[in-house]
Design a protein around this motif. Structure first.
Motif, PDB file in Angstrom:
ATOM      1  N   GLU A 215       0.832  -1.212   0.000  1.00  0.00           N
ATOM      2  CA  GLU A 215       0.000   0.000   0.000  1.00  0.00           C
ATOM      3  C   GLU A 215       0.868   1.265   0.000  1.00  0.00           C
ATOM      4  N   LEU A 216       1.963   1.238   0.734  1.00  0.00           N
ATOM      5  CA  LEU A 216       2.832   2.421   0.797  1.00  0.00           C
ATOM      6  C   LEU A 216       3.495   2.695  -0.551  1.00  0.00           C
ATOM      7  N   ILE A 217       3.827   1.646  -1.292  1.00  0.00           N
ATOM      8  CA  ILE A 217       4.399   1.832  -2.632  1.00  0.00           C
ATOM      9  C   ILE A 217       3.369   2.487  -3.551  1.00  0.00           C
ATOM     10  N   LEU A 218       2.127   2.001  -3.482  1.00  0.00           N
ATOM     11  CA  LEU A 218       1.053   2.562  -4.305  1.00  0.00           C
ATOM     12  C   LEU A 218       0.808   4.029  -3.948  1.00  0.00           C
ATOM     13  N   ILE A 219       0.831   4.323  -2.652  1.00  0.00           N
ATOM     14  CA  ILE A 219       0.617   5.705  -2.203  1.00  0.00           C
ATOM     15  C   ILE A 219       1.735   6.615  -2.706  1.00  0.00           C
ATOM     16  N   GLN A 220       2.968   6.157  -2.595  1.00  0.00           N
ATOM     17  CA  GLN A 220       4.081   6.988  -3.059  1.00  0.00           C
ATOM     18  C   GLN A 220       3.997   7.257  -4.557  1.00  0.00           C
ATOM     19  N   ASN A 221       3.592   6.262  -5.329  1.00  0.00           N
ATOM     20  CA  ASN A 221       3.399   6.489  -6.764  1.00  0.00           C
ATOM     21  C   ASN A 221       2.365   7.571  -7.009  1.00  0.00           C
ATOM     22  N   ALA A 222       1.314   7.546  -6.207  1.00  0.00           N
ATOM     23  CA  ALA A 222       0.222   8.512  -6.383  1.00  0.00           C
ATOM     24  C   ALA A 222       0.654   9.926  -6.003  1.00  0.00           C
ATOM     25  N   VAL A 223       1.286  10.073  -4.834  1.00  0.00           N
ATOM     26  CA  VAL A 223       1.610  11.418  -4.363  1.00  0.00           C
ATOM     27  C   VAL A 223       2.761  12.033  -5.158  1.00  0.00           C
ATOM     28  N   PHE A 224       3.643  11.224  -5.688  1.00  0.00           N
ATOM     29  CA  PHE A 224       4.701  11.769  -6.532  1.00  0.00           C
ATOM     30  C   PHE A 224       4.158  12.152  -7.907  1.00  0.00           C
ATOM     31  N   THR A 225       3.065  11.488  -8.326  1.00  0.00           N
ATOM     32  CA  THR A 225       2.427  11.837  -9.598  1.00  0.00           C
ATOM     33  C   THR A 225       1.665  13.142  -9.488  1.00  0.00           C
ATOM     34  N   ASP A 226       0.896  13.301  -8.394  1.00  0.00           N
ATOM     35  CA  ASP A 226       0.113  14.519  -8.201  1.00  0.00           C
ATOM     36  C   ASP A 226       0.108  14.871  -6.718  1.00  0.00           C
ATOM     37  N   PRO A 227       1.128  15.582  -6.249  1.00  0.00           N
ATOM     38  CA  PRO A 227       1.239  15.892  -4.816  1.00  0.00           C
ATOM     39  C   PRO A 227       0.095  16.751  -4.283  1.00  0.00           C
ATOM     40  N   ALA A 228      -0.543  17.530  -5.148  1.00  0.00           N
ATOM     41  CA  ALA A 228      -1.590  18.442  -4.684  1.00  0.00           C
ATOM     42  C   ALA A 228      -2.921  17.747  -4.455  1.00  0.00           C
ATOM     43  N   ASP A 229      -3.088  16.529  -4.974  1.00  0.00           N
ATOM     44  CA  ASP A 229      -4.352  15.816  -4.811  1.00  0.00           C
ATOM     45  C   ASP A 229      -4.401  15.175  -3.425  1.00  0.00           C
ATOM     46  N   SER A 230      -5.478  15.407  -2.705  1.00  0.00           N
ATOM     47  CA  SER A 230      -5.546  15.002  -1.296  1.00  0.00           C
ATOM     48  C   SER A 230      -5.959  13.548  -1.079  1.00  0.00           C
ATOM     49  N   SER A 231      -6.516  12.882  -2.090  1.00  0.00           N
ATOM     50  CA  SER A 231      -7.102  11.558  -1.867  1.00  0.00           C
ATOM     51  C   SER A 231      -6.084  10.541  -1.359  1.00  0.00           C
ATOM     52  N   ALA A 232      -4.924  10.452  -2.007  1.00  0.00           N
ATOM     53  CA  ALA A 232      -3.913   9.483  -1.573  1.00  0.00           C
ATOM     54  C   ALA A 232      -3.333   9.847  -0.211  1.00  0.00           C
ATOM     55  N   LEU A 260      10.466  14.846  -2.127  1.00  0.00           N
ATOM     56  CA  LEU A 260       9.288  15.416  -2.789  1.00  0.00           C
ATOM     57  C   LEU A 260       9.131  16.895  -2.445  1.00  0.00           C
ATOM     58  N   GLU A 261       9.479  17.261  -1.223  1.00  0.00           N
ATOM     59  CA  GLU A 261       9.377  18.666  -0.806  1.00  0.00           C
ATOM     60  C   GLU A 261      10.324  19.554  -1.617  1.00  0.00           C
ATOM     61  N   GLU A 262      11.485  19.000  -1.965  1.00  0.00           N
ATOM     62  CA  GLU A 262      12.418  19.763  -2.792  1.00  0.00           C
ATOM     63  C   GLU A 262      11.812  20.061  -4.170  1.00  0.00           C
ATOM     64  N   LEU A 263      10.996  19.113  -4.668  1.00  0.00           N
ATOM     65  CA  LEU A 263      10.339  19.301  -5.965  1.00  0.00           C
ATOM     66  C   LEU A 263       9.094  20.168  -5.845  1.00  0.00           C
ATOM     67  N   GLU A 264       8.389  20.032  -4.725  1.00  0.00           N
ATOM     68  CA  GLU A 264       7.128  20.761  -4.509  1.00  0.00           C
ATOM     69  C   GLU A 264       7.181  21.477  -3.165  1.00  0.00           C
ATOM     70  N   PRO A 265       7.961  22.570  -3.057  1.00  0.00           N
ATOM     71  CA  PRO A 265       8.144  23.225  -1.756  1.00  0.00           C
ATOM     72  C   PRO A 265       6.887  23.885  -1.200  1.00  0.00           C
ATOM     73  N   ASP A 266       5.886  24.160  -2.064  1.00  0.00           N
ATOM     74  CA  ASP A 266       4.683  24.847  -1.608  1.00  0.00           C
ATOM     75  C   ASP A 266       3.495  23.911  -1.408  1.00  0.00           C
ATOM     76  N   CYS A 267       3.733  22.613  -1.428  1.00  0.00           N
ATOM     77  CA  CYS A 267       2.648  21.640  -1.254  1.00  0.00           C
ATOM     78  C   CYS A 267       2.445  21.349   0.234  1.00  0.00           C
ATOM     79  N   LYS A 268       1.301  21.760   0.755  1.00  0.00           N
ATOM     80  CA  LYS A 268       1.059  21.596   2.192  1.00  0.00           C
ATOM     81  C   LYS A 268       0.922  20.123   2.588  1.00  0.00           C
ATOM     82  N   TRP A 269       0.473  19.263   1.649  1.00  0.00           N
ATOM     83  CA  TRP A 269       0.237  17.863   1.997  1.00  0.00           C
ATOM     84  C   TRP A 269       1.542  17.133   2.336  1.00  0.00           C
ATOM     85  N   VAL A 270       2.625  17.533   1.704  1.00  0.00           N
ATOM     86  CA  VAL A 270       3.916  16.920   2.002  1.00  0.00           C
ATOM     87  C   VAL A 270       4.305  17.220   3.458  1.00  0.00           C
TER      88      VAL A 270
END
Length: 329
Positions: A215-232, A260-270
């Motif tokens: 499950e954690l692998i699937l989640i990481q694939n999702a959040v790295f694909t779209d960090p701004a989406d809250s579902s994952a 991921l934060e280095e790539l998306e520094p303004d993403c609050k979900w990270v």
């Protein structure tokens, strides 16, 4: 002028719309009055049932009408069951004919619910009534219902009614856990922004150490694909609540989210995920507490609409940090 189309003014349009609404309201009131006046415990009026069909086709969210139809179905089933009992000994064939008649009656309900669902795929009453009819059907076609789920999933794969309906069906048709997990994975790979599919996975099994890793692998694939989406991210929080998630796994996630934060520094979900992770790690480790304080300060800047909430969390984290200091001294 000849040859020109007359365009109604705004006031004329409002008046016409109001007139149409009043006409529909009058028809609705007359229909409801007819249905309720003929509502009996021992019988039903076919005319009222037809009016009920028309009203639900326009508005499938009138629960009173669905309940009326349930009453009519139960009356019809009981009535025909009594007739079958009377002729059963004399003529065996009549049992089959009577069952066929009941099936035809219930098939009309399926057609009505499908018509209602085409008008409103998220109608609670329509989905509930359809399943209720299935449970009272002498020969329910569970495979056909499963195909219906597939059809509506393609129309809107985030329609949680479809996922709930599917969950009711899987035990009826013998689908295995691995098949359902694979289906959910396929739907998520097609669209990670699917709250219903993430939630569906949480209902399928109890997580252990091996499945947590999957499950954690699937989640990481999702959040790295779209960090701004809250579902994952919400699904991650549910996975982290499982006691089989070890400290080492949490530290691995912290490292990954640091990248991921280095790539998306303004993403609050990270940052929020880092708060969940450090809050679950060993609280006596001052390094984790200090980092959590810093994370809440970042969140207050990135998400000012919830600044007060983060400041409350920040106070609790700082209090915890001072408590650790006192214990050391």
């Amino acid at each position: 002028m000849h040859g020109r189309i007359k365009v109604r003014t705004t006031e004329e349009q409002k008046a016409l719309k109001h007139k149409e609404q009043q006409k529909k309201l009058t028809a609705y009131r007359m229909g409801m009055q007819q249905i309720l006046s003929t509502r009996k415990e021992d019988n039903y009026d076919p005319v009222s049932l037809d009016i009920c069909t028309q009203l639900l086709s326009v508005n499938p969210d009138i629960y009173t009408l669905w309940n009326y139809r349930k009453e009519a179905i139960l009356i019809e089933i009981e009535k025909r069951s009594v007739k079958l009992l009377m002729v059963y000994i004399a003529v065996r064939k009549n049992e089959i004919d009577g069952e066929d008649n009941i099936i035809k009656f219930l098939e009309n309900e399926f057609r009505l619910t499908e018509q209602c669902l085409l008008a409103n795929p998220k109608s609670y009453g329509s989905w509930h009534h359809r399943y209720w009819v299935l449970m009272n059907h002498p020969k329910p076609n569970w495979e056909n219902e499963f195909s219906l789920c597939t059809k509506y999933s393609r129309m809107d794969d985030r329609n949680f009614h479809v996922w709930d309906f599917r969950r009711l069906l899987i035990n009826k048709i013998g689908i295995t856990l691995s098949e359902e997990l694979q289906f959910s994975t396929e739907r998520l790979n097609a669209n990670f922004s699917n709250y219903s599919s993430w939630h569906y996975r949480s209902t399928l099994r109890n997580l252990d150490r091996e499945s947590v890793g999957t499950e954690l692998i699937l989640i990481q694939n999702a959040v790295f694909t779209d960090p701004a989406d809250s579902s994952a991210w919400f699904y991650l929080r549910w996975v982290l609540s499982n006691p089989t998630v070890t400290k080492d796994r949490r530290q691995e996630l912290l490292d990954a989210f640091g990248q991921l934060e280095e790539l998306e520094p303004d993403c609050k979900w990270v940052i929020m995920a880092k708060c969940w992770l450090t809050g679950s790690l060993v609280l006596s480790d001052k390094d984790y507490i200090d980092r959590r304080v810093q994370f809440y300060k970042q969140l207050a800047k990135l998400d000012p609409m919830r600044k007060g909430q983060y400041e409350d969390y920040l106070k609790a984290a700082e209090l915890n940090a001072s408590h650790v200091e006192d214990q050391k001294s």
